[in-house]
Every structure is written in C-alpha cells, then in structure tokens.
Enzyme design. Sequence first.
Site, short mmCIF file in Angstrom:
data_model
loop_
_atom_site.label_atom_id
_atom_site.label_comp_id
_atom_site.label_asym_id
_atom_site.label_seq_id
_atom_site.Cartn_x
_atom_site.Cartn_y
_atom_site.Cartn_z
N GLU A 30 1.63 -39.62 -42.47
CA GLU A 30 0.23 -39.82 -42.84
C GLU A 30 -0.01 -39.40 -44.28
O GLU A 30 0.72 -38.56 -44.82
CB GLU A 30 -0.66 -38.98 -41.90
CG GLU A 30 -2.15 -39.13 -42.18
CD GLU A 30 -3.05 -38.58 -41.08
OE1 GLU A 30 -2.54 -37.96 -40.14
OE2 GLU A 30 -4.28 -38.80 -41.18
N ASN A 57 -7.44 -45.45 -34.98
CA ASN A 57 -6.81 -44.20 -34.56
C ASN A 57 -7.88 -43.26 -34.04
O ASN A 57 -8.94 -43.11 -34.67
CB ASN A 57 -6.10 -43.56 -35.77
CG ASN A 57 -5.66 -42.12 -35.48
OD1 ASN A 57 -4.68 -41.91 -34.78
ND2 ASN A 57 -6.39 -41.14 -36.02
N GLU A 58 -7.60 -42.63 -32.93
CA GLU A 58 -8.54 -41.66 -32.35
C GLU A 58 -9.98 -42.16 -32.48
O GLU A 58 -10.85 -41.50 -33.07
CB GLU A 58 -8.34 -40.27 -32.97
CG GLU A 58 -6.95 -39.73 -32.68
CD GLU A 58 -6.73 -38.25 -32.94
OE1 GLU A 58 -7.59 -37.61 -33.57
OE2 GLU A 58 -5.69 -37.73 -32.49
N TYR A 98 -1.24 -32.58 -28.52
CA TYR A 98 -0.62 -31.54 -29.35
C TYR A 98 -0.43 -30.26 -28.53
O TYR A 98 -1.27 -29.93 -27.68
CB TYR A 98 -1.50 -31.25 -30.57
CG TYR A 98 -1.39 -32.34 -31.63
CD1 TYR A 98 -0.31 -32.37 -32.50
CD2 TYR A 98 -2.34 -33.34 -31.72
CE1 TYR A 98 -0.18 -33.36 -33.46
CE2 TYR A 98 -2.22 -34.34 -32.69
CZ TYR A 98 -1.15 -34.35 -33.55
OH TYR A 98 -1.01 -35.34 -34.49
N GLU A 126 1.19 -39.65 -31.22
CA GLU A 126 1.10 -38.35 -31.90
C GLU A 126 1.42 -37.27 -30.87
O GLU A 126 0.75 -37.18 -29.83
CB GLU A 126 -0.30 -38.11 -32.49
CG GLU A 126 -0.57 -38.93 -33.72
CD GLU A 126 -1.89 -38.61 -34.42
OE1 GLU A 126 -2.34 -37.45 -34.36
OE2 GLU A 126 -2.45 -39.55 -35.02
N GLN A 156 4.50 -34.41 -37.72
CA GLN A 156 4.76 -35.57 -38.54
C GLN A 156 6.14 -35.40 -39.18
O GLN A 156 6.73 -34.34 -39.03
CB GLN A 156 3.68 -35.74 -39.58
CG GLN A 156 2.29 -35.98 -38.98
CD GLN A 156 1.25 -36.43 -40.01
OE1 GLN A 156 1.53 -36.64 -41.17
NE2 GLN A 156 0.01 -36.57 -39.53
O1 AHR Z 1 -1.58 -35.49 -37.18
C1 AHR Z 1 -2.73 -34.93 -37.72
C2 AHR Z 1 -4.00 -35.53 -37.17
O2 AHR Z 1 -4.11 -35.24 -35.82
C3 AHR Z 1 -4.11 -37.02 -37.23
O3 AHR Z 1 -4.58 -37.48 -38.45
C4 AHR Z 1 -5.09 -37.33 -36.16
O4 AHR Z 1 -4.90 -38.59 -35.59
C5 AHR Z 1 -4.92 -36.20 -35.18
O5 AHR Z 1 -6.10 -35.62 -34.80
#
Ligand code: AHR
Length: 510
Positions: A45, A193-194, A258, A313, A362
Amino acid sequence: MKQLTLLLSFVCGWTLSSAQDIQVQIDTKTNGPTISKHIYGHFAEHLGRCIYDGFYVGEDETRIPHTDGVRNDIIEALKELQIPNLRWPGGCFADTYHWQDGIGPKDQRATIVNQWWGGVTEDNSFGTHEFLNMCELLETEPYLSGNVGSGTVKEFADWMQYTNNGGVSPMSELRKENGRENPWNVKYWGVGNEAWGCGGHMTPEYYANVYRQFATYMTGSDIQRIASGASSNDYNWTETLMKNIPAHLVDGLALHHYSVIDWNDKGSASQFTEEQYFITLQRAWEMEELVTKHVAIMDKYDPEKKIDLIVDEWGGWYDVEESTNPGFLYQQNTMRDAMIAGMTLNIFNNHADRVKMANLAQSVNVLQAVILTKEEKMILTPTYHVMKMYTVHHDAKLLPLKIQNNATYKNGANELPAISASASVDQAGITHISLVNIDARQSQTVSIPLSGVKKADVSGSVLASAKIQDHNSFDKPSKIQPVDFKEFRVKGGQLEVTLPPASVVVLEVK
Ligand code: AHR
C-alpha cells in the site's frame, strides 16, 4: 472395537492409532483440492515506507542498487519467495487514489495528500506503469484495488481499459503514448476496499448495489472481480453481499482480519509479555472460526463454490516503533509473527476448497512485513522465512488431516490448541507437512502415521529461537533463520517429531 477401527481406516483412508500422544493423521487417499499459490500473496500500500523509501527509491538513487527505481535486493528476496500476487495501491489509500494522476511525465504529475497514512504529500512518481512493470520484475500477478469510495465507474472502467486493452481505444492509445505498447492484462481487480469503513462507510445493502453497478462495466475475458468483504466476524456483511450480488457479477469476496490485542492498546511489537503473546495468537487462531463461518454462509448461496473467499488483509498489528511516524505503521517482526504466519497459512491450506487467495499485510516496512529496510540495509523477518518454508505448498494437492489428542497451550482459564498442521503432495509426489508449536515453553512430540515411511525418506527445516521476542535486526540480520531439522525418528510405521517451543517445522517425505 479394533475391527471397527480397521474398517474406518480402510473406508476413510485415515491411518488410525490408539496411542495417547499427539497424532497428526494424514489422509493420503482423499483427493484434496489444490492449494492455490495465491494464498501466499502479498500487499503493498501507499502507506508509510512501503512504496516510497521501501520498494521504490527512485530512478535517481545512487547508493542503493535498483532497477528503474525499485530496489534490487527487494526484487531478489521476493523472487525467492515466489510471491504469486501483489495487491496495490491499498488498502484505505485505494479509495483516495486517482490513477490518472500517476501516469505520464513525472514532473507533470499531480501530487496527492495521503489522508489516511500520516497526511504526507506524495508526488505520484510511483504509479500504474511503475507498479505493473515492477510486478513483471517480480514475476508476480498484480492485484489492483480500484477506487470506489471517491472514484467513478468511468474512472474504474478506464483503468481497466488502460491496463488491459490490446486493441485501439482511447485508454490504450494513452498507454502507448506513455511508452507501453502491450497491455499488462491485469487479472485481479478489487472493487473498493473496506467499503464498510475507509472505503465509504457504506451499509452492506448500499455497497451491494454500488458493487453491481461497478462490476457491470468491468469487462475482459480473464478477469476476477473481488468484492470488498467483511471485517473479521461481520457475518451480516457476507450474507448481505451473497444475497444481493448476482453470482455472474462476482468472482471473489474479501475478508480482512488482523491479530490485534486491543485497538486502543496494541502493545509493542517486540517487547511483549507471554500473556500478550498468547492473546495475539488467540486472535490469529480466530481465523479458523472466521473462515469456517464465512464459508458456511457462502456455501448457502453458492454451493458449487464458484465464488472464492479472498482474505486480502491479514497479519499482526502492534504499536509503531519508538520515534517513528504513528501513521506509518512500522513495526518489528518476531517469533510471535512467525507463529501467526505458520498457523494462519495452515488454516488457509486446510480451507483450500474455498480460500483461493490471501494477502499478508504488508510486504515491506509496514505491519507484519516480510522485509524491513533502513537506508541501504535490508533484513528478512521471521515471517519471510515461514513464507519461504511454505512455498512447497504452492499449487500442491491438499492432504486433509486431523490432529488427535492435541496438547493445549494455556493462559489462565484460556487455552489454545498447541499444534497446528497442514500437508500437501506436490506434482513430483513429494509430501510436505508443516507443523507449528505455539507453546512458548513446552516442546511437543507429534506422531504421524505414514505407511512404509523410512527415516532416509524424511528431511526438514525448522524456524525457532530461544525467546518468543527474538527478531532479526539491522545489526544482527541473521539471528533467526531456518536450519536443518533433525528431531525426528521413525518408529513402527510412525514418524515421531519433536517440535521445540514456539517453532515452525516443514517436513519433506519422499
Ligand atoms: O493494512 C493497513 C490498513 O488496514 C489498510 O489500509 C486497510 O484496508 C485496513 O484497515
């Protein structure tokens, strides 16, 4: 009872045993799905030092060797990983990005303020050509995230025409004017995205309609349209999209998860307690339940599994390193991250019938990075080494397995399965078994019944270290790296393996 055991063993292809030790029972008879190599995908990103001062040091750089501004050491390291795809330009950044600002002569490109990540002004010197050419250098497939949140249908459709049209069209002519004759033929396209958050704060019903509109104008014979998916356990998001988007308009549905202890108190990436370690792995282990439940919803609407689950992600998220920009998400990477990676990749492998792509967040200098850079120095993180050890599973056939009598790793009243595993057989008929022992203190012995196995047929590698906080640094870049694994023996048709505390082992059985 013994007769029943033998019968079950014959019918199911499972090798059963009555011993009480931890058993990994591998089904060598069932024809499992192919583990798509795209499960091992990455994500770059425009965030902190991932692109600028990460991958890309610019064409004018003189100290760091590069090809067209992209660091040669990163190219080599990622080629070693055989990265199958790379997602770009975001993340949240994607829904602010206007691709036409990043083409043409660099001194005439508009700037962009990166509103999500540190508010820095970027000069757009790394744009569509730079990214897609870099993917060619990396021998990887690009995965472009299009702007839905602040973009238009026309802008999105024009980007596809610019990158993919091999004939005569306004955008292909513009591409040629900018120096690229042949199209890049980008296959993977994310539609925002999101969308529930930084991608527009939409409701699932609203996004489903927006998605339908955008997808209608996404044309091309070999493209994959990926809908912006749920955050972790937002099952309603998945259900609403599956219900409201006609199957012929969608090829993949995303999911983001995450491993974060607490969004308000994430804790240090490298100075953490064993309790924090446990909680992080608890979050990582949630992926098993998340995938199972999102897949169950998808199965209801798409029993033939035509629509893929794309976990684009995933990874560990901690506080940024001291005296770094809080908006840059730069964090160290320890043996804890190796555990997250090993365990998560085992989960994806074991769900290979529906999980067809995933992207670690990432690749460079951001979150659970495989590579960290500091000026001309570069280090490979423990996560990099796990990814490399697991390349053996790329496009191999999954061998379903069951773990019996698994040990538990405890933290007060909470417990997690200590061992996770996945197995596959490659085109040459070689079996690979990846085993993770997350227990920070105890080694674990695992038996794997394998008919006719001989010690000489087995080899392996292990990633382990004295402490779960251990990591590679710019002063000690090779503190953690895989070494040959010898802690196994063959006894009575079983492979007996002793896994050190907090370790990842990959075995090869010829
Ligand atoms: O990976 C960091 C961020 O996490 C990304 O930009 C977003 O899609 C997510 O919330």
